[in-house]
Design a protein around this motif. Structure first.
Motif, PDB file in Angstrom:
ATOM      1  N   ASP A   1      30.830  56.956  43.181  1.00 53.79           N
ATOM      2  CA  ASP A   1      29.782  56.445  44.068  1.00 53.79           C
ATOM      3  C   ASP A   1      30.473  55.411  44.966  1.00 53.79           C
ATOM      4  OD1 ASP A   1      27.782  54.829  45.211  1.00 53.79           O
ATOM      5  OD2 ASP A   1      26.534  54.870  43.417  1.00 53.79           O
ATOM      6  N   LEU A   2      30.794  55.794  46.206  1.00 55.85           N
ATOM      7  CA  LEU A   2      31.588  54.929  47.086  1.00 55.85           C
ATOM      8  C   LEU A   2      30.962  53.556  47.332  1.00 55.85           C
ATOM      9  CD1 LEU A   2      33.131  57.471  49.608  1.00 55.85           C
ATOM     10  CD2 LEU A   2      34.223  56.303  47.696  1.00 55.85           C
ATOM     11  N   PRO A   3      29.655  53.451  47.611  1.00 47.52           N
ATOM     12  CA  PRO A   3      29.085  52.111  47.797  1.00 47.52           C
ATOM     13  C   PRO A   3      29.210  51.243  46.532  1.00 47.52           C
ATOM     14  CG  PRO A   3      27.630  53.760  48.756  1.00 47.52           C
ATOM     15  CD  PRO A   3      28.676  54.506  47.973  1.00 47.52           C
ATOM     16  N   ALA A   4      29.000  51.839  45.364  1.00 52.31           N
ATOM     17  CA  ALA A   4      29.142  51.071  44.119  1.00 52.31           C
ATOM     18  C   ALA A   4      30.600  50.680  43.894  1.00 52.31           C
ATOM     19  CB  ALA A   4      28.621  51.889  42.933  1.00 52.31           C
ATOM     20  N   ALA A   5      31.535  51.573  44.218  1.00 51.92           N
ATOM     21  CA  ALA A   5      32.957  51.263  44.068  1.00 51.92           C
ATOM     22  C   ALA A   5      33.356  50.123  45.000  1.00 51.92           C
ATOM     23  CB  ALA A   5      33.803  52.507  44.336  1.00 51.92           C
ATOM     24  N   ALA A   6      32.878  50.153  46.233  1.00 50.48           N
ATOM     25  CA  ALA A   6      33.195  49.086  47.195  1.00 50.48           C
ATOM     26  C   ALA A   6      32.668  47.743  46.699  1.00 50.48           C
ATOM     27  CB  ALA A   6      32.626  49.419  48.569  1.00 50.48           C
ATOM     28  N   ALA A   7      31.454  47.742  46.151  1.00 54.61           N
ATOM     29  CA  ALA A   7      30.884  46.497  45.620  1.00 54.61           C
ATOM     30  C   ALA A   7      31.690  45.996  44.423  1.00 54.61           C
ATOM     31  CB  ALA A   7      29.424  46.717  45.229  1.00 54.61           C
ATOM     32  N   ALA A   8      32.128  46.913  43.559  1.00 58.58           N
ATOM     33  CA  ALA A   8      32.923  46.521  42.395  1.00 58.58           C
ATOM     34  C   ALA A   8      34.267  45.932  42.833  1.00 58.58           C
ATOM     35  CB  ALA A   8      33.137  47.721  41.474  1.00 58.58           C
ATOM     36  N   ILE A   9      34.885  46.527  43.836  1.00 56.23           N
ATOM     37  CA  ILE A   9      36.167  46.018  44.346  1.00 56.23           C
ATOM     38  C   ILE A   9      35.978  44.612  44.919  1.00 56.23           C
ATOM     39  CG2 ILE A   9      37.927  46.349  46.128  1.00 56.23           C
ATOM     40  CD1 ILE A   9      37.501  49.416  45.632  1.00 56.23           C
ATOM     41  N   ARG A  10      34.909  44.413  45.682  1.00 54.41           N
ATOM     42  CA  ARG A  10      34.617  43.081  46.223  1.00 54.41           C
ATOM     43  C   ARG A  10      34.439  42.073  45.090  1.00 54.41           C
ATOM     44  NH1 ARG A  10      29.395  43.584  47.985  1.00 54.41           N
ATOM     45  NH2 ARG A  10      28.896  42.844  45.917  1.00 54.41           N
ATOM     46  N   ASP A  11      33.696  42.457  44.058  1.00 59.59           N
ATOM     47  CA  ASP A  11      33.451  41.552  42.933  1.00 59.59           C
ATOM     48  C   ASP A  11      34.749  41.182  42.212  1.00 59.59           C
ATOM     49  OD1 ASP A  11      30.780  41.694  43.577  1.00 59.59           O
ATOM     50  OD2 ASP A  11      30.251  43.052  41.914  1.00 59.59           O
ATOM     51  N   VAL A  12      35.662  42.158  42.085  1.00 58.34           N
ATOM     52  CA  VAL A  12      36.942  41.876  41.426  1.00 58.34           C
ATOM     53  C   VAL A  12      37.768  40.894  42.255  1.00 58.34           C
ATOM     54  CG1 VAL A  12      39.142  42.892  40.720  1.00 58.34           C
ATOM     55  CG2 VAL A  12      37.004  44.011  40.098  1.00 58.34           C
ATOM     56  N   PHE A  13      37.796  41.093  43.577  1.00 59.57           N
ATOM     57  CA  PHE A  13      38.532  40.144  44.426  1.00 59.57           C
ATOM     58  C   PHE A  13      37.954  38.743  44.296  1.00 59.57           C
ATOM     59  CE2 PHE A  13      40.245  43.805  46.882  1.00 59.57           C
ATOM     60  CZ  PHE A  13      41.581  43.442  46.827  1.00 59.57           C
ATOM     61  N   CYS A  14      36.633  38.632  44.277  1.00 60.81           N
ATOM     62  CA  CYS A  14      35.992  37.317  44.132  1.00 60.81           C
ATOM     63  C   CYS A  14      36.314  36.711  42.769  1.00 60.81           C
ATOM     64  CB  CYS A  14      34.485  37.441  44.325  1.00 60.81           C
ATOM     65  SG  CYS A  14      33.992  37.837  46.013  1.00 60.81           S
ATOM     66  N   SER A  15      36.244  37.517  41.709  1.00 58.46           N
ATOM     67  CA  SER A  15      36.560  37.027  40.363  1.00 58.46           C
ATOM     68  C   SER A  15      38.011  36.579  40.276  1.00 58.46           C
ATOM     69  CB  SER A  15      36.294  38.118  39.321  1.00 58.46           C
ATOM     70  OG  SER A  15      34.916  38.391  39.252  1.00 58.46           O
ATOM     71  N   THR A  16      38.905  37.325  40.920  1.00 54.11           N
ATOM     72  CA  THR A  16      40.319  36.957  40.919  1.00 54.11           C
ATOM     73  C   THR A  16      40.519  35.611  41.601  1.00 54.11           C
ATOM     74  OG1 THR A  16      40.960  39.291  40.908  1.00 54.11           O
ATOM     75  CG2 THR A  16      42.639  37.708  41.596  1.00 54.11           C
ATOM     76  N   SER A  17      39.849  35.412  42.735  1.00 49.98           N
ATOM     77  CA  SER A  17      40.011  34.144  43.463  1.00 49.98           C
ATOM     78  C   SER A  17      39.435  32.968  42.680  1.00 49.98           C
ATOM     79  CB  SER A  17      39.377  34.233  44.851  1.00 49.98           C
ATOM     80  OG  SER A  17      37.975  34.297  44.759  1.00 49.98           O
ATOM     81  N   ARG A  18      38.492  33.229  41.769  1.00 43.47           N
ATOM     82  CA  ARG A  18      37.928  32.161  40.930  1.00 43.47           C
ATOM     83  C   ARG A  18      38.739  31.955  39.652  1.00 43.47           C
ATOM     84  NH1 ARG A  18      32.933  34.898  42.353  1.00 43.47           N
ATOM     85  NH2 ARG A  18      33.024  35.921  40.314  1.00 43.47           N
ATOM     86  N   GLY A  19      39.835  32.714  39.484  1.00 44.55           N
ATOM     87  CA  GLY A  19      40.674  32.559  38.299  1.00 44.55           C
ATOM     88  C   GLY A  19      40.134  33.230  37.055  1.00 44.55           C
ATOM     89  N   GLU A  20      39.249  34.195  37.218  1.00 40.34           N
ATOM     90  CA  GLU A  20      38.620  34.864  36.080  1.00 40.34           C
ATOM     91  C   GLU A  20      39.350  36.147  35.663  1.00 40.34           C
ATOM     92  OE1 GLU A  20      34.208  33.329  37.495  1.00 40.34           O
ATOM     93  OE2 GLU A  20      34.669  35.463  37.574  1.00 40.34           O
ATOM     94  N   VAL A  21      40.493  36.409  36.278  1.00 39.53           N
ATOM     95  CA  VAL A  21      41.244  37.624  35.977  1.00 39.53           C
ATOM     96  C   VAL A  21      42.642  37.237  35.505  1.00 39.53           C
ATOM     97  CG1 VAL A  21      42.152  39.784  36.918  1.00 39.53           C
ATOM     98  CG2 VAL A  21      39.929  38.943  37.687  1.00 39.53           C
ATOM     99  N   ASN A  22      43.037  37.765  34.359  1.00 40.42           N
ATOM    100  CA  ASN A  22      44.394  37.583  33.866  1.00 40.42           C
ATOM    101  C   ASN A  22      45.244  38.632  34.571  1.00 40.42           C
ATOM    102  OD1 ASN A  22      46.775  37.348  32.481  1.00 40.42           O
ATOM    103  ND2 ASN A  22      45.878  37.613  30.447  1.00 40.42           N
ATOM    104  N   LEU A  23      46.030  38.213  35.545  1.00 36.73           N
ATOM    105  CA  LEU A  23      46.781  39.115  36.411  1.00 36.73           C
ATOM    106  C   LEU A  23      48.238  38.665  36.451  1.00 36.73           C
ATOM    107  CD1 LEU A  23      46.110  41.552  38.244  1.00 36.73           C
ATOM    108  CD2 LEU A  23      45.800  39.933  40.106  1.00 36.73           C
ATOM    109  N   PRO A  24      49.039  39.086  35.453  1.00 42.66           N
ATOM    110  CA  PRO A  24      50.447  38.675  35.407  1.00 42.66           C
ATOM    111  C   PRO A  24      51.229  39.211  36.605  1.00 42.66           C
ATOM    112  CG  PRO A  24      49.728  39.557  33.292  1.00 42.66           C
ATOM    113  CD  PRO A  24      48.658  39.869  34.291  1.00 42.66           C
ATOM    114  N   PRO A  25      52.429  38.669  36.837  1.00 49.34           N
ATOM    115  CA  PRO A  25      53.251  39.153  37.950  1.00 49.34           C
ATOM    116  C   PRO A  25      53.590  40.645  37.798  1.00 49.34           C
ATOM    117  CG  PRO A  25      54.158  37.134  37.035  1.00 49.34           C
ATOM    118  CD  PRO A  25      53.050  37.570  36.118  1.00 49.34           C
TER     119      PRO A  25
END
Length: 105
Positions: free
Chosen positions: A14-38
């Motif tokens: 579902d492309l609209p749902a996927a786009a929203a999920a991607i946006r949410d992940v970027f926002c969560s990453t910027s808030r430090g809520e994602v463990n994203l090693p190098p």
């Protein structure tokens, strides 16, 4: 085990749902809520190839992902794919494999 090819998976997206999920992940990453090693990176200079490994987990989510991708451009000279890769989805609770997604280009 369910085995789906690329087209079957694309039909389920579902492309609209996927786009929203991607946006949410970027926002969560910027808030430090994602463990994203190098990114892990291996080079194979003798054949101009490389492999990179990316992985991450969002706090509170039941799964995490490990992505492995390779690039071997010289393969085009012998009609082989120049890129391969897979994503592994694993349980953040038990470590059990939940899905394996493979792609060859």
């Amino acid at each position: 085990m369910i085995i789906l090819d690329r087209h079957q998976i694309e039909d389920l997206i579902d492309l609209p749902a996927a786009a929203a999920a991607i946006r949410d992940v970027f926002c969560s990453t910027s808030r430090g809520e994602v463990n994203l090693p190098p990114v892990g990176h291996i080079t194979f200079p003798q054949v101009s190839g490389d492999c990179h490994i990316k992985y991450g987990h969002m706090q509170g989510k039941p799964n995490f992902v490990i992505k492995i991708a390779t690039g071997f451009p010289q393969n085009a000279e012998t009609d082989r794919g120049t890129g391969n890769g897979m994503s592994l989805v694993l349980s953040a609770t038990t470590g059990a494999v939940q899905a394996i997604l493979h792609d060859e280009m």
